[in-house]
Motif scaffolding. Sequence first.
Motif, PDB file in Angstrom:
ATOM      1  N   LEU A 136       0.829  -1.213   0.000  1.00 14.27           N
ATOM      2  CA  LEU A 136       0.000   0.000   0.000  1.00 14.27           C
ATOM      3  C   LEU A 136       0.863   1.263   0.000  1.00 14.27           C
ATOM      4  O   LEU A 136       0.506   2.258  -0.622  1.00 14.27           O
ATOM      5  CB  LEU A 136      -0.956   0.010   1.191  1.00 14.27           C
ATOM      6  CG  LEU A 136      -2.129  -0.976   1.119  1.00 14.27           C
ATOM      7  CD1 LEU A 136      -2.964  -0.919   2.377  1.00 14.27           C
ATOM      8  CD2 LEU A 136      -3.014  -0.725  -0.097  1.00 14.27           C
ATOM      9  N   ARG A 137       2.006   1.204   0.654  1.00 15.74           N
ATOM     10  CA  ARG A 137       2.929   2.355   0.627  1.00 15.74           C
ATOM     11  C   ARG A 137       3.405   2.623  -0.797  1.00 15.74           C
ATOM     12  O   ARG A 137       3.472   3.761  -1.237  1.00 15.74           O
ATOM     13  CB  ARG A 137       4.143   2.084   1.526  1.00 15.74           C
ATOM     14  CG  ARG A 137       3.906   2.409   2.975  1.00 15.74           C
ATOM     15  CD  ARG A 137       5.244   2.422   3.727  1.00 15.74           C
ATOM     16  NE  ARG A 137       5.003   2.124   5.118  1.00 15.74           N
ATOM     17  CZ  ARG A 137       5.592   1.154   5.808  1.00 15.74           C
ATOM     18  NH1 ARG A 137       6.485   0.377   5.226  1.00 15.74           N
ATOM     19  NH2 ARG A 137       5.319   0.960   7.066  1.00 15.74           N
ATOM     20  N   VAL A 138       3.739   1.541  -1.512  1.00 15.58           N
ATOM     21  CA  VAL A 138       4.176   1.669  -2.907  1.00 15.58           C
ATOM     22  C   VAL A 138       3.011   2.174  -3.761  1.00 15.58           C
ATOM     23  O   VAL A 138       3.183   3.006  -4.653  1.00 15.58           O
ATOM     24  CB  VAL A 138       4.731   0.334  -3.468  1.00 15.58           C
ATOM     25  CG1 VAL A 138       5.237   0.515  -4.899  1.00 15.58           C
ATOM     26  CG2 VAL A 138       5.851  -0.201  -2.588  1.00 15.58           C
ATOM     27  N   MET A 139       1.805   1.687  -3.468  1.00 13.83           N
ATOM     28  CA  MET A 139       0.603   2.133  -4.188  1.00 13.83           C
ATOM     29  C   MET A 139       0.391   3.627  -4.025  1.00 13.83           C
ATOM     30  O   MET A 139       0.120   4.338  -4.991  1.00 13.83           O
ATOM     31  CB  MET A 139      -0.633   1.399  -3.657  1.00 13.83           C
ATOM     32  CG  MET A 139      -1.136   0.311  -4.566  1.00 13.83           C
ATOM     33  SD  MET A 139      -2.540  -0.581  -3.830  1.00 13.83           S
ATOM     34  CE  MET A 139      -3.813   0.670  -3.857  1.00 13.83           C
ATOM     35  N   LYS A 140       0.528   4.098  -2.793  1.00 11.63           N
ATOM     36  CA  LYS A 140       0.332   5.521  -2.506  1.00 11.63           C
ATOM     37  C   LYS A 140       1.339   6.364  -3.296  1.00 11.63           C
ATOM     38  O   LYS A 140       0.992   7.400  -3.872  1.00 11.63           O
ATOM     39  CB  LYS A 140       0.491   5.765  -1.002  1.00 11.63           C
ATOM     40  CG  LYS A 140       0.004   7.134  -0.561  1.00 11.63           C
ATOM     41  CD  LYS A 140       0.096   7.265   0.947  1.00 11.63           C
ATOM     42  CE  LYS A 140      -0.447   8.607   1.401  1.00 11.63           C
ATOM     43  NZ  LYS A 140      -0.295   8.794   2.847  1.00 11.63           N
ATOM     44  N   GLU A 141       2.569   5.885  -3.340  1.00  8.03           N
ATOM     45  CA  GLU A 141       3.610   6.576  -4.102  1.00  8.03           C
ATOM     46  C   GLU A 141       3.250   6.575  -5.590  1.00  8.03           C
ATOM     47  O   GLU A 141       3.323   7.611  -6.264  1.00  8.03           O
ATOM     48  CB  GLU A 141       4.957   5.868  -3.876  1.00  8.03           C
ATOM     49  CG  GLU A 141       6.119   6.522  -4.610  1.00  8.03           C
ATOM     50  CD  GLU A 141       7.353   5.631  -4.732  1.00  8.03           C
ATOM     51  OE1 GLU A 141       8.305   6.054  -5.405  1.00  8.03           O
ATOM     52  OE2 GLU A 141       7.357   4.493  -4.188  1.00  8.03           O
ATOM     53  N   ALA A 142       2.839   5.414  -6.095  1.00 10.25           N
ATOM     54  CA  ALA A 142       2.495   5.276  -7.520  1.00 10.25           C
ATOM     55  C   ALA A 142       1.333   6.186  -7.907  1.00 10.25           C
ATOM     56  O   ALA A 142       1.360   6.837  -8.949  1.00 10.25           O
ATOM     57  CB  ALA A 142       2.165   3.824  -7.839  1.00 10.25           C
ATOM     58  N   ILE A 143       0.309   6.239  -7.062  1.00  8.65           N
ATOM     59  CA  ILE A 143      -0.872   7.076  -7.334  1.00  8.65           C
ATOM     60  C   ILE A 143      -0.474   8.541  -7.445  1.00  8.65           C
ATOM     61  O   ILE A 143      -1.027   9.293  -8.248  1.00  8.65           O
ATOM     62  CB  ILE A 143      -1.951   6.864  -6.234  1.00  8.65           C
ATOM     63  CG1 ILE A 143      -2.558   5.458  -6.357  1.00  8.65           C
ATOM     64  CG2 ILE A 143      -3.056   7.912  -6.318  1.00  8.65           C
ATOM     65  CD1 ILE A 143      -3.292   4.977  -5.108  1.00  8.65           C
ATOM     66  N   GLY A 144       0.542   8.931  -6.689  1.00  6.39           N
ATOM     67  CA  GLY A 144       1.006  10.324  -6.711  1.00  6.39           C
ATOM     68  C   GLY A 144       1.834  10.697  -7.924  1.00  6.39           C
ATOM     69  O   GLY A 144       1.919  11.877  -8.277  1.00  6.39           O
ATOM     70  N   ILE A 145       2.446   9.698  -8.589  1.00  6.04           N
ATOM     71  CA  ILE A 145       3.334  10.049  -9.713  1.00  6.04           C
ATOM     72  C   ILE A 145       2.989   9.393 -11.056  1.00  6.04           C
ATOM     73  O   ILE A 145       3.502   9.813 -12.082  1.00  6.04           O
ATOM     74  CB  ILE A 145       4.823   9.765  -9.380  1.00  6.04           C
ATOM     75  CG1 ILE A 145       5.043   8.304  -8.979  1.00  6.04           C
ATOM     76  CG2 ILE A 145       5.343  10.696  -8.315  1.00  6.04           C
ATOM     77  CD1 ILE A 145       6.491   7.955  -8.654  1.00  6.04           C
ATOM     78  N   SER A 146       2.124   8.405 -11.034  1.00  2.00           N
ATOM     79  CA  SER A 146       1.755   7.732 -12.281  1.00  2.00           C
ATOM     80  C   SER A 146       0.298   8.030 -12.619  1.00  2.00           C
ATOM     81  O   SER A 146      -0.597   7.717 -11.827  1.00  2.00           O
ATOM     82  CB  SER A 146       1.962   6.219 -12.137  1.00  2.00           C
ATOM     83  OG  SER A 146       1.256   5.518 -13.149  1.00  2.00           O
ATOM     84  N   SER A 147       0.061   8.600 -13.797  1.00  2.00           N
ATOM     85  CA  SER A 147      -1.314   8.926 -14.185  1.00  2.00           C
ATOM     86  C   SER A 147      -2.155   7.658 -14.356  1.00  2.00           C
ATOM     87  O   SER A 147      -3.351   7.644 -14.063  1.00  2.00           O
ATOM     88  CB  SER A 147      -1.336   9.755 -15.472  1.00  2.00           C
ATOM     89  OG  SER A 147      -0.732   9.036 -16.524  1.00  2.00           O
TER      90      SER A 147
END
Length: 197
Positions: free
Chosen positions: A106-117
Amino acid sequence: MKRQQKAQQTRQKIVAAAYDVFLQNGFQKTTITQIIKQANIGYGTAYVYFQNKDEIFIDIMEDVMQKFYAIAEMPFAPKTKGEAVHLIHHQVRLFLELAVQEKALLRVMKEAIGISSIAAKTWKHIRERFIARIAEDVAYSQKNGLANCHLQPQLVARGWFYANEMYMWELTEPSVPFSLEEAALHLTEMYTNGVYS
């Protein structure tokens, strides 16, 4: 058929390798080259199945969210407010427990949501699926005289999911100023006292 099976196995191998690499490096620092190396496949093979690391991550993201959907889609047919409160508290607790179990991803998901459209768009779609399911439960409760009928199920569901989502993200942090039990209790109390008659 054998060819199709082999292709499926190769795809799964890439996703499994990517899972490990994403957990180790985070979303931004992960590269396709690292995933290919971890999967021990030919360089061009990954591109047969995925255009980029974002697409691979979406597979992982959707896979983990299936576990959360299973909780959201548990049967919900209370006959009394007390029964509704019990079922809701149980669901919230399971949802938050799963968030803690899956916190590394989920931490990686949160990061991804912030930088990957692509990840952000996928999360928006996931959110809407949860909201639609919650709205069904609200509508059921209204129809059966348990919930306040002047409230719009979709708006109630949106607010309820956002509250759960906020606690979900917070529980993935290294330091959390509340326990899972406290979060489940407060979420349930705020929601049921506001929505249920």
